[in-house]
Design a protein around this motif. Structure first.
Motif, PDB file in Angstrom:
ATOM      1  N   LEU A  21      40.040  32.396  31.460  1.00 17.14           N
ATOM      2  CA  LEU A  21      40.460  32.200  30.085  1.00 17.14           C
ATOM      3  C   LEU A  21      39.236  32.270  29.311  1.00 17.14           C
ATOM      4  CD1 LEU A  21      43.136  28.922  30.462  1.00 17.14           C
ATOM      5  CD2 LEU A  21      43.636  31.289  29.776  1.00 17.14           C
ATOM      6  N   LEU A  22      38.112  31.923  29.860  1.00 18.90           N
ATOM      7  CA  LEU A  22      36.886  32.099  29.087  1.00 18.90           C
ATOM      8  C   LEU A  22      36.750  33.418  28.913  1.00 18.90           C
ATOM      9  CD1 LEU A  22      34.292  30.812  27.809  1.00 18.90           C
ATOM     10  CD2 LEU A  22      33.325  31.293  30.070  1.00 18.90           C
ATOM     11  N   LEU A  23      36.946  34.464  30.025  1.00 18.78           N
ATOM     12  CA  LEU A  23      36.653  35.907  29.927  1.00 18.78           C
ATOM     13  C   LEU A  23      37.507  36.304  28.940  1.00 18.78           C
ATOM     14  CD1 LEU A  23      35.647  36.699  33.480  1.00 18.78           C
ATOM     15  CD2 LEU A  23      34.274  36.659  31.616  1.00 18.78           C
ATOM     16  N   ALA A  24      39.010  36.100  29.068  1.00 23.07           N
ATOM     17  CA  ALA A  24      39.887  36.787  28.283  1.00 23.07           C
ATOM     18  C   ALA A  24      39.941  36.384  26.704  1.00 23.07           C
ATOM     19  CB  ALA A  24      41.209  36.559  28.835  1.00 23.07           C
ATOM     20  N   SER A  25      39.243  35.156  26.497  1.00 20.75           N
ATOM     21  CA  SER A  25      39.423  34.632  24.902  1.00 20.75           C
ATOM     22  C   SER A  25      38.427  35.392  24.439  1.00 20.75           C
ATOM     23  CB  SER A  25      39.327  33.250  25.089  1.00 20.75           C
ATOM     24  OG  SER A  25      38.096  32.707  25.268  1.00 20.75           O
ATOM     25  N   GLY A  26      37.017  35.456  24.941  1.00 19.55           N
ATOM     26  CA  GLY A  26      35.910  36.124  24.206  1.00 19.55           C
ATOM     27  C   GLY A  26      35.435  35.011  23.174  1.00 19.55           C
ATOM     28  N   PHE A 132      33.690  36.921  44.362  1.00 16.87           N
ATOM     29  CA  PHE A 132      33.217  38.040  43.778  1.00 16.87           C
ATOM     30  C   PHE A 132      33.592  38.533  42.502  1.00 16.87           C
ATOM     31  CE2 PHE A 132      32.392  42.569  43.349  1.00 16.87           C
ATOM     32  CZ  PHE A 132      31.142  42.530  43.582  1.00 16.87           C
ATOM     33  N   LYS A 133      34.762  38.363  42.012  1.00 11.67           N
ATOM     34  CA  LYS A 133      35.319  38.785  40.628  1.00 11.67           C
ATOM     35  C   LYS A 133      34.811  37.948  39.580  1.00 11.67           C
ATOM     36  CE  LYS A 133      39.461  39.189  38.166  1.00 11.67           C
ATOM     37  NZ  LYS A 133      38.943  39.585  36.968  1.00 11.67           N
ATOM     38  N   VAL A 134      34.624  36.372  39.896  1.00 11.20           N
ATOM     39  CA  VAL A 134      33.811  35.692  38.966  1.00 11.20           C
ATOM     40  C   VAL A 134      32.335  36.112  38.701  1.00 11.20           C
ATOM     41  CG1 VAL A 134      32.836  33.305  38.411  1.00 11.20           C
ATOM     42  CG2 VAL A 134      35.205  33.665  39.492  1.00 11.20           C
ATOM     43  N   LEU A 135      31.581  36.469  39.765  1.00 16.47           N
ATOM     44  CA  LEU A 135      30.278  37.104  39.622  1.00 16.47           C
ATOM     45  C   LEU A 135      30.263  38.154  39.015  1.00 16.47           C
ATOM     46  CD1 LEU A 135      27.261  37.111  40.279  1.00 16.47           C
ATOM     47  CD2 LEU A 135      27.914  38.217  42.482  1.00 16.47           C
ATOM     48  N   LYS A 136      31.185  39.138  39.151  1.00 13.34           N
ATOM     49  CA  LYS A 136      31.290  40.685  38.720  1.00 13.34           C
ATOM     50  C   LYS A 136      31.503  40.617  37.136  1.00 13.34           C
ATOM     51  CE  LYS A 136      34.788  42.900  39.081  1.00 13.34           C
ATOM     52  NZ  LYS A 136      36.049  43.396  39.005  1.00 13.34           N
ATOM     53  N   ASP A 137      32.744  39.886  36.872  1.00 14.21           N
ATOM     54  CA  ASP A 137      33.038  39.821  35.463  1.00 14.21           C
ATOM     55  C   ASP A 137      31.939  39.167  34.576  1.00 14.21           C
ATOM     56  OD1 ASP A 137      35.426  40.818  36.366  1.00 14.21           O
ATOM     57  OD2 ASP A 137      36.656  39.326  36.062  1.00 14.21           O
ATOM     58  N   PHE A 138      31.327  38.065  35.167  1.00 11.54           N
ATOM     59  CA  PHE A 138      30.518  37.460  34.236  1.00 11.54           C
ATOM     60  C   PHE A 138      29.122  38.240  34.062  1.00 11.54           C
ATOM     61  CE2 PHE A 138      32.754  33.638  34.472  1.00 11.54           C
ATOM     62  CZ  PHE A 138      32.541  32.905  33.347  1.00 11.54           C
ATOM     63  N   THR A 139      29.037  39.068  35.104  1.00  8.92           N
ATOM     64  CA  THR A 139      27.596  40.248  34.854  1.00  8.92           C
ATOM     65  C   THR A 139      28.116  40.895  34.022  1.00  8.92           C
ATOM     66  OG1 THR A 139      27.098  39.468  37.544  1.00  8.92           O
ATOM     67  CG2 THR A 139      26.396  41.726  36.475  1.00  8.92           C
ATOM     68  N   TYR A 140      29.078  41.571  34.054  1.00  8.83           N
ATOM     69  CA  TYR A 140      29.703  42.654  32.879  1.00  8.83           C
ATOM     70  C   TYR A 140      29.550  42.038  31.732  1.00  8.83           C
ATOM     71  CZ  TYR A 140      30.781  45.824  36.799  1.00  8.83           C
ATOM     72  OH  TYR A 140      31.005  46.666  38.007  1.00  8.83           O
ATOM     73  N   GLU A 141      30.065  40.820  31.407  1.00  2.27           N
ATOM     74  CA  GLU A 141      30.101  40.384  30.140  1.00  2.27           C
ATOM     75  C   GLU A 141      28.856  40.003  29.794  1.00  2.27           C
ATOM     76  OE1 GLU A 141      31.644  35.965  28.013  1.00  2.27           O
ATOM     77  OE2 GLU A 141      32.712  36.791  29.788  1.00  2.27           O
ATOM     78  N   SER A 142      28.052  39.462  30.482  1.00  5.11           N
ATOM     79  CA  SER A 142      26.413  39.059  30.104  1.00  5.11           C
ATOM     80  C   SER A 142      25.856  40.373  29.661  1.00  5.11           C
ATOM     81  CB  SER A 142      25.634  38.271  31.272  1.00  5.11           C
ATOM     82  OG  SER A 142      25.605  39.277  32.235  1.00  5.11           O
TER      83      SER A 142
END
Length: 188
Positions: A21-26, A132-142
Motif C-alpha cells: 500500500l505504501l508503494l502503491a500510494s506514493g 525479495f519483492k520488498v527489498l527490490k521494490d523499496f530499492t527501486y523506489e528509493s
C-alpha cells in the motif's frame, strides 16, 4: 519481532500489505526521501551490521556504473531507514529480509564476492519471493525518487495539474509497417 522469530501468517500478510500500500500510494515518496535520519546508531531502527547488509544487497540490485550511482550512493539505505522510522510496522519485514540474507551468507554478506551475493539474492528471490519483492521494490523506489537520479536520467518533475514536459511531435510514419500488416484476429 526480530528476524529470527517466527511470524504468524497474519503478521506477515499485514506487513506485506502495508508495504504494498505504501508503494502503491506514493504518498510518502518525496516527503520521506527528503527527510533527515537520526545520526547515531542507537537512534537508528537498524544496527550498523543490518545497514551494511542492506547496502550491499541494494547495490547488487542497482550497481553503480560510469554514469549512474549505485542504490546506496543515491541514498537508498537512508531512504529505507526514514520509512521504517516513520512506519515502524515495516521494521519486522526489513529485519526478516536482512535476516534471511545474513543467514544465507553466514553473516558475512558484505565480505563475500559480488558473484556470491548475486547468487544469494537469486536464491532468496526463488525461495522467498515475497521478501525479495520488498527489498527490490523499496530499492527501486528509493533510487527512482531521488532528485540526483532525476537529473541523471533527464526526468523533469512536473506537479499534478501543470502542463508537464513538452513532447516531441510524434512521427506517424513509425506506424506504417504495423498499419500494413494483415489483421491478427478473426473477423466475426
Amino acid at each position: 519481532m526480530k528476524a529470527n522469530q517466527t511470524w504468524s501468517r497474519r503478521d506477515f500478510s499485514k506487513a506485506v500489505i502495508s508495504a504494498q500500500l505504501l508503494l502503491a500510494s506514493g504518498a510518502f515518496t518525496l516527503p520521506l526521501a527528503c527527510a533527515k535520519t537520526k545520526n547515531s546508531e542507537t537512534d537508528s531502527v537498524l544496527d550498523n551490521s543490518q545497514q551494511e547488509t542492506l547496502k550491499f544487497a541494494m547495490d547488487e540490485i542497482i550497481p553503480a556504473n560510469n554514469k549512474m550511482p549505485s542504490a546506496s550512493e543515491a541514498g537508498g539505505v537512508t531512504y529505507i531507514l526514514v520509512i521504517v522510522a516513520e512506519l515502524p510496522d515495516l521494521l519486522p519485514l526489513f529485519e526478516a529480509v536482512i535476516g534471511q540474507i545474513d543467514d544465507m551468507s553466514n553473516d558475512n554478506f558484505s565480505k563475500i564476492s559480488s558473484e556470491i551475493r548475486i547468487t544469494i539474492l537469486k536464491t532468496l528471490e526463488a525461495s522467498k519471493p515475497e521478501l525479495f519483492k520488498v527489498l527490490k521494490d523499496f530499492t527501486y523506489e528509493s533510487y527512482y525518487t531521488n532528485e540526483t537520479v532525476f537529473k541523471l536520467i533527464g526526468y523533469e518533475l512536473h506537479p499534478t495539474g501543470t502542463m508537464g514536459p513538452k513532447m516531441e511531435p510524434f512521427d506517424d510514419s513509425l506506424l506504417d509497417r504495423v498499419k500494413n500488416l494483415p489483421p491478427m484476429y478473426i473477423k466475426i
